[in-house]
Design an enzyme around this catalytic site. Structure first.
Site, PDB file in Angstrom:
ATOM      1  N   HIS A  51       0.838  -1.193   0.000  1.00 52.45           N
ATOM      2  CA  HIS A  51       0.000   0.000   0.000  1.00 52.45           C
ATOM      3  C   HIS A  51       0.881   1.255   0.000  1.00 52.45           C
ATOM      4  O   HIS A  51       2.075   1.185   0.281  1.00 52.45           O
ATOM      5  CB  HIS A  51      -0.863   0.072   1.267  1.00 52.45           C
ATOM      6  CG  HIS A  51      -1.666  -1.149   1.558  1.00 52.45           C
ATOM      7  ND1 HIS A  51      -3.010  -1.237   1.282  1.00 52.45           N
ATOM      8  CD2 HIS A  51      -1.328  -2.327   2.137  1.00 52.45           C
ATOM      9  CE1 HIS A  51      -3.467  -2.413   1.668  1.00 52.45           C
ATOM     10  NE2 HIS A  51      -2.462  -3.100   2.203  1.00 52.45           N
ATOM     11  N   TYR A  52       0.248   2.408  -0.267  1.00 50.40           N
ATOM     12  CA  TYR A  52       0.844   3.676   0.124  1.00 50.40           C
ATOM     13  C   TYR A  52      -0.118   4.376   1.077  1.00 50.40           C
ATOM     14  O   TYR A  52      -1.319   4.112   1.081  1.00 50.40           O
ATOM     15  CB  TYR A  52       1.232   4.566  -1.053  1.00 50.40           C
ATOM     16  CG  TYR A  52       0.139   4.978  -2.010  1.00 50.40           C
ATOM     17  CD1 TYR A  52      -1.075   5.518  -1.568  1.00 50.40           C
ATOM     18  CD2 TYR A  52       0.334   4.876  -3.379  1.00 50.40           C
ATOM     19  CE1 TYR A  52      -2.050   5.917  -2.453  1.00 50.40           C
ATOM     20  CE2 TYR A  52      -0.644   5.275  -4.277  1.00 50.40           C
ATOM     21  CZ  TYR A  52      -1.835   5.801  -3.807  1.00 50.40           C
ATOM     22  OH  TYR A  52      -2.802   6.194  -4.692  1.00 50.40           O
ATOM     23  N   THR A  53       0.417   5.294   1.886  1.00 50.89           N
ATOM     24  CA  THR A  53      -0.388   5.889   2.947  1.00 50.89           C
ATOM     25  C   THR A  53      -1.222   7.081   2.493  1.00 50.89           C
ATOM     26  O   THR A  53      -2.260   7.366   3.077  1.00 50.89           O
ATOM     27  CB  THR A  53       0.519   6.353   4.096  1.00 50.89           C
ATOM     28  OG1 THR A  53       1.451   7.315   3.586  1.00 50.89           O
ATOM     29  CG2 THR A  53       1.269   5.176   4.707  1.00 50.89           C
ATOM     30  N   GLU A 120       2.325  -0.814   4.675  1.00 51.64           N
ATOM     31  CA  GLU A 120       2.034   0.557   4.269  1.00 51.64           C
ATOM     32  C   GLU A 120       3.362   1.293   4.067  1.00 51.64           C
ATOM     33  O   GLU A 120       4.231   1.277   4.944  1.00 51.64           O
ATOM     34  CB  GLU A 120       1.216   1.275   5.336  1.00 51.64           C
ATOM     35  CG  GLU A 120      -0.230   0.831   5.439  1.00 51.64           C
ATOM     36  CD  GLU A 120      -1.130   1.485   4.392  1.00 51.64           C
ATOM     37  OE1 GLU A 120      -0.620   2.312   3.590  1.00 51.64           O
ATOM     38  OE2 GLU A 120      -2.330   1.169   4.395  1.00 51.64           O
ATOM     39  N   HIS A 167      -2.576  -3.213  -3.413  1.00 52.42           N
ATOM     40  CA  HIS A 167      -3.978  -3.036  -3.019  1.00 52.42           C
ATOM     41  C   HIS A 167      -4.861  -2.904  -4.259  1.00 52.42           C
ATOM     42  O   HIS A 167      -5.993  -3.383  -4.292  1.00 52.42           O
ATOM     43  CB  HIS A 167      -4.108  -1.792  -2.134  1.00 52.42           C
ATOM     44  CG  HIS A 167      -5.300  -1.815  -1.244  1.00 52.42           C
ATOM     45  ND1 HIS A 167      -5.581  -0.801  -0.355  1.00 52.42           N
ATOM     46  CD2 HIS A 167      -6.305  -2.726  -1.090  1.00 52.42           C
ATOM     47  CE1 HIS A 167      -6.694  -1.087   0.306  1.00 52.42           C
ATOM     48  NE2 HIS A 167      -7.151  -2.247  -0.128  1.00 52.42           N
ATOM     49  N   ASP A 177      -3.619   2.231  -5.052  1.00 55.14           N
ATOM     50  CA  ASP A 177      -2.298   2.127  -4.443  1.00 55.14           C
ATOM     51  C   ASP A 177      -1.723   0.725  -4.626  1.00 55.14           C
ATOM     52  O   ASP A 177      -2.481  -0.241  -4.733  1.00 55.14           O
ATOM     53  CB  ASP A 177      -2.353   2.505  -2.950  1.00 55.14           C
ATOM     54  CG  ASP A 177      -3.283   1.624  -2.127  1.00 55.14           C
ATOM     55  OD1 ASP A 177      -4.449   1.481  -2.514  1.00 55.14           O
ATOM     56  OD2 ASP A 177      -2.845   1.095  -1.093  1.00 55.14           O
TER      57      ASP A 177
END
Length: 288
Positions: A51-53, A120, A167, A177
């Site tokens: 993921h990225y935040t 993440e 994701h 993401d």
């Protein structure tokens, strides 16, 4: 010297009792005996999800520890170090479920929270400017930490390449993401995740114009066999386009418009040839 058979039996019994005693564990109100172990078993962890935040590190940690969302690990964009090694946040023990995947599906498994580890990565993702959309890159020190952590996880749990996903792969209808700048190829070069062989892609193109339109239904079928949840009805609707775009963002990030072109089709077939047994490559049946 002749050994008394009775003594031999007593020694064997004593050894057996000692062995049994060492396998007993006091659980407070009962004991468990681990002297026998089942042959058929596997780990709960079967997928690794990236993921990225979309927000900075401090805010990410606040959200992921105080709200109804969580991840096992958070990798800062510029990790602190100790003795030359990156420091990575661990928010949830690997033995427990983190709430990072949500409504999801991959290779027939749904609700991947129960079967995955979520990472993440602190990254703002898409940045919309008057000149158009840009994406925040992943700094080298973050990629280094990502590789170290991911390599450890896939090695310990035996996670196969096709089960290291984003994701957007497992929830293409609602997520984008970790984005087109995520270093999938660098991870692959380090032994993490899947990537098509250029020579096989060229062979599968067989001289076709990479931008020529491909057969929608055949591409749907290929992505379904690889792991995506997608219809196989030959209809190029918005849901199918999102799946095509998710696949392109992962394996052909230079163009992730969702257009079913020949190059996308060739990449999909190259991945199937490399990672999916021929027996599992029969086209999915469509509903009458």
């Amino acid at each position: 010297m002749q050994i008394n058979p009775r003594i031999t039996s007593l020694l064997a019994l004593a050894a057996l009792l000692t062995a049994c005693t060492t396998t007993l564990t006091n659980k407070g109100t009962y004991y468990t005996d681990t002297s026998r172990e089942a042959q058929y078993k596997d780990t709960r962890i079967r997928f690794l999800v990236m993921h990225y935040t979309e927000i900075e590190e401090k805010e990410s940690l606040d959200v992921l520890t105080q709200q109804q969302v969580s991840a096992h690990y958070v990798i800062p964009d510029h990790p602190r170090q100790k003795a030359g090694e990156p420091i990575i946040w661990q928010l949830v023990p690997e033995s427990q479920r983190a709430w990072h995947a949500g409504l999801s599906s991959w290779q027939g498994t749904t609700e991947l929270n129960a079967a995955s580890i979520g990472i993440e990565n602190v990254n703002l993702g898409p940045i919309d400017t008057p000149q158009g959309r840009t994406w925040q890159p992943y700094p080298p020190e973050q990629v280094n930490a990502m590789i170290r952590l991911s390599k450890d996880i896939v090695t310990r749990y035996g996670i196969p390449p096709t089960r290291v996903v984003g994701h957007s792969d497992i929830a293409p209808q609602r997520k984008i993401d970790p984005g087109p700048l995520f270093p999938w190829k660098q991870l692959y070069d380090a032994g993490i995740g899947a990537w098509p062989d250029d020579a096989t892609v060229a062979q599968e193109l067989a001289g076709r114009d990479p931008h020529a339109l491909a057969d929608v239904q055949k591409l749907q079928q290929k992505l379904a066999r690889y792991g995506y949840e997608v219809a196989t009805d030959g209809v190029l609707d918005e849901k199918t386009r999102r799946v095509f775009a998710a696949f392109q963002m992962h394996f052909r990030p230079a163009d992730y418009s969702g257009t079913p072109d020949a190059q996308t089709d060739a990449i999909a077939q190259a991945l199937l040839d490399k990672y999916v047994p021929a027996s599992a490559q029969e086209p999915a049946r469509t509903a009458p």
